[in-house]
Write an enzyme that holds these catalytic residues in place. Structure first.
Site, mmCIF file in Angstrom:
data_model
loop_
_atom_site.group_PDB
_atom_site.id
_atom_site.type_symbol
_atom_site.label_atom_id
_atom_site.label_comp_id
_atom_site.label_asym_id
_atom_site.label_seq_id
_atom_site.Cartn_x
_atom_site.Cartn_y
_atom_site.Cartn_z
ATOM 1 N N LYS A 1 11.550 7.637 1.923
ATOM 2 C CA LYS A 1 11.834 6.680 0.854
ATOM 3 C C LYS A 1 12.348 7.431 -0.374
ATOM 4 C CE LYS A 1 8.098 3.643 2.329
ATOM 5 N NZ LYS A 1 6.726 3.277 2.145
ATOM 6 N N HIS B 1 -4.673 7.774 -2.027
ATOM 7 C CA HIS B 1 -4.075 6.645 -2.761
ATOM 8 C C HIS B 1 -4.172 6.860 -4.276
ATOM 9 C CE1 HIS B 1 -4.894 4.053 1.011
ATOM 10 N NE2 HIS B 1 -3.613 4.358 0.967
ATOM 11 N N ARG C 1 -5.652 2.389 11.581
ATOM 12 C CA ARG C 1 -6.664 3.460 11.501
ATOM 13 C C ARG C 1 -8.061 2.852 11.499
ATOM 14 N NH1 ARG C 1 -4.360 6.080 6.209
ATOM 15 N NH2 ARG C 1 -2.311 5.203 6.583
ATOM 16 N N GLY D 1 0.151 -4.117 -0.405
ATOM 17 C CA GLY D 1 0.732 -5.212 0.389
ATOM 18 C C GLY D 1 -0.226 -6.342 0.728
ATOM 19 N N ASN E 1 9.651 10.262 -1.243
ATOM 20 C CA ASN E 1 8.387 10.082 -0.526
ATOM 21 C C ASN E 1 8.706 10.230 0.966
ATOM 22 O OD1 ASN E 1 6.026 9.243 0.645
ATOM 23 N ND2 ASN E 1 5.946 7.262 -0.402
ATOM 24 N N ARG F 1 6.165 12.687 -3.804
ATOM 25 C CA ARG F 1 4.808 12.289 -3.435
ATOM 26 C C ARG F 1 4.284 13.324 -2.444
ATOM 27 N NH1 ARG F 1 2.765 6.713 -0.762
ATOM 28 N NH2 ARG F 1 0.570 7.137 -1.102
ATOM 29 N N GLU G 1 3.633 3.097 -6.954
ATOM 30 C CA GLU G 1 3.395 4.542 -6.888
ATOM 31 C C GLU G 1 4.628 5.335 -7.330
ATOM 32 O OE1 GLU G 1 2.233 3.236 -3.166
ATOM 33 O OE2 GLU G 1 0.473 4.530 -3.015
HETATM 34 P P1 ADP Z 1 2.104 0.930 2.965
HETATM 35 O O1 ADP Z 1 2.843 1.341 1.722
HETATM 36 O O2 ADP Z 1 0.779 1.561 3.125
HETATM 37 O O3 ADP Z 1 2.924 0.902 4.213
HETATM 38 P P2 ADP Z 1 2.023 -1.742 1.835
HETATM 39 O O4 ADP Z 1 1.246 -1.645 0.579
HETATM 40 O O5 ADP Z 1 3.498 -1.991 1.747
HETATM 41 O O6 ADP Z 1 1.676 -0.551 2.805
HETATM 42 O O7 ADP Z 1 1.372 -2.904 2.713
HETATM 43 C C1 ADP Z 1 1.793 -3.180 4.009
HETATM 44 C C2 ADP Z 1 0.933 -4.315 4.532
HETATM 45 O O8 ADP Z 1 1.024 -5.431 3.657
HETATM 46 C C3 ADP Z 1 1.366 -4.784 5.913
HETATM 47 O O9 ADP Z 1 0.379 -4.432 6.853
HETATM 48 C C4 ADP Z 1 1.468 -6.292 5.785
HETATM 49 O O10 ADP Z 1 0.630 -6.903 6.724
HETATM 50 C C5 ADP Z 1 0.926 -6.622 4.410
HETATM 51 N N1 ADP Z 1 1.726 -7.664 3.765
HETATM 52 C C6 ADP Z 1 2.965 -7.563 3.262
HETATM 53 N N2 ADP Z 1 3.378 -8.763 2.788
HETATM 54 C C7 ADP Z 1 2.380 -9.645 3.019
HETATM 55 C C8 ADP Z 1 2.196 -11.048 2.777
HETATM 56 N N3 ADP Z 1 3.128 -11.775 2.185
HETATM 57 N N4 ADP Z 1 1.022 -11.592 3.139
HETATM 58 C C9 ADP Z 1 0.053 -10.857 3.732
HETATM 59 N N5 ADP Z 1 0.175 -9.540 3.989
HETATM 60 C C10 ADP Z 1 1.314 -8.936 3.634
#
Ligand code: ADP
Length: 398
Positions: free
Chosen positions: A16, A182, A242, A328, A9, A94, A379
């Site tokens: 990644k 997504h 964004r 996340g 990715n 990806r 993913e």
């Molecule tokens: P991406 O793959 O799009 O970078 P993720 O799905 O890994 O994103 O999500 C990243 C987001 O998840 C970050 O902006 C972070 O704020 C949030 N996040 C990660 N762990 C936690 C947590 N324990 N509590 C609240 N938010 C979290």
């Protein structure tokens, strides 16, 4: 050594990779995964963890070692060469954009690669990076099978009214469509629901993918009917940096003020969303317990617009039986889930605070008219699954 499938990715600031062990037919077991982060920045790093979350590598890189994606690929490739003594069975990538044509993943050959290169203009910030390792492998190891897995493919089942903008026909033909993104995450969630909640997935479901990028997808029978994201990953819900849905007239105003394309792009992709609204942070964790009124505003805007975005999908599926939170923020932020669900209480959504606080799989109350679930997304596993399916049967539709 066991056969493996390598998942790549490649983004603008991170590369990644995940390695899965497989018998080439049915089994697929995550072995280890890692990333080069901070590509092009002052403090790039390289980290790898195994299936038990044990850190195998944690290394600061010199800026010149990860100045760009090409150099970062060398870091990953050199390290992989020391741990994988047998070439992978296949590499799954990806790829953000499959354009109007690809509604499933595809084995990469010369012709496919040309088609994917031609889509760079639709997603300039992502597509070129995603395709970079495909080209490198294609040129240096042409015998290794490669599979392109698209973020847009899952949404190709949307009806035409959900795929169009109200623009003249010419633009639709040029590829100016509401693709939705997504899709690999939604595909994973739909598959997981088929396994764990077959009765639920058969109904009307909205999945809210809330990560640093955020969108929601309305599904019936696990197939996409509508998405909050459109032509690019800017539309729909507000995100970490964004802007989400915004009147196109604002961009015209910015142009009239003399802002350049690159300035507007930077503003909308990197300086907006939670970061722009709060002026504090793009990370929800820095805002959740922060009493600063700007943090409160950013959070209120975020959850209100997520709920509004979810409600806006319901005409497409004529109601709602279940709501799923993932990614996340969706998986970890009880506060965001609570506030989004409060905005949806008029629909009959009710969640149990104790179940919500402890991130349980089902957080709705027995009285709730709508089931509310938390399903962690994966993913990379979907990419590995689709890659395995295609090497088993190159004509299968994944
Ligand atoms: P991406 O793959 O799009 O970078 P993720 O799905 O890994 O994103 O999500 C990243 C987001 O998840 C970050 O902006 C972070 O704020 C949030 N996040 C990660 N762990 C936690 C947590 N324990 N509590 C609240 N938010 C979290």
């Amino acid at each position: 050594m066991q056969d493996t499938i390598l998942v790549m990715n490649a983004g603008s600031s991170s590369l990644k990779f995940h390695v899965y062990e497989t018998d080439g037919m049915n089994t697929l077991e995550f072995s280890f995964g890692g990333q080069v982060s901070g590509i092009g920045g002052r403090q790039p790093s390289f980290k790898v963890k195994d299936r038990h979350q044990k850190v195998l590598v944690e290394q600061a890189l010199l800026p010149e070692q990860a100045q760009n994606l090409q150099l970062s690929q060398r870091v990953v490739g050199d390290w992989l060469g020391t741990v994988i003594t047998k070439e992978p069975l296949a590499v799954g990538h990806r790829i953000v954009h499959g354009g109007p044509d690809y509604d499933h993943s595809v084995m990469v050959d010369d012709e496919v690669l040309k088609k994917l290169d031609a889509l760079v203009s639709l997603a300039p910030l992502h597509q070129r990076n995603n395709l970079e390792p495909v080209h490198v492998i294609f040129e240096n190891w042409p015998h290794i099978r490669q599979v392109a897995c698209f973020d847009t493919a899952f949404h190709r089942s949307k009806p035409e009214v959900a795929d169009r903008f109200a623009l003249p026909q010419f633009y639709y033909k040029e590829g100016i469509r509401r693709y939705g993104f997504h899709g690999l995450s939604y595909d994973y969630i739909a598959g997981k629901m088929r396994q764990d909640y077959p009765d639920v997935v058969a109904g009307r479901v909205v999945v809210a993918h809330l990560g640093s990028g955020a969108s929601a997808c309305a599904m019936v029978d696990g197939r996409s009917q509508e998405s909050t994201m459109g032509f690019t990953a800017l539309d729909g819900l507000p995100m970490s940096t964004r802007c989400g849905q915004m009147d196109a007239g604002v961009v015209l105003w910015m142009l009239e003020q003399g802002m350049t394309h690159d300035e507007i792009q930077h503003l909308l992709y990197k300086e907006s969303g939670l970061k722009g609204l709060s002026g504090i942070s793009s990370d929800i964790r820095d805002l959740q317990d922060n009493p600063d009124p700007r943090a409160r505003l950013a959070l209120s805007y975020f959850t209100y617009h997520i709920a509004k975005g979810i409600t806006g999908l319901l005409t497409a599926i004529q109601g709602l039986d279940a709501l799923v939170f993932t990614a996340g923020i969706g998986e970890n932020s009880a506060l965001v889930r609570r506030d989004v669900c409060q905005h949806l209480a008029w629909l009959g959504v009710s969640i149990d605070p104790v179940l919500n606080e402890s991130n349980q799989a089902c957080i709705s109350t027995p009285e709730s008219k709508i089931g509310v679930y938390i399903i962690p997304t994966n993913e990379e596993r979907v990419i590995a699954q689709q890659t395995l399916a295609l090497i088993r049967d190159p004509y299968c539709v994944t």
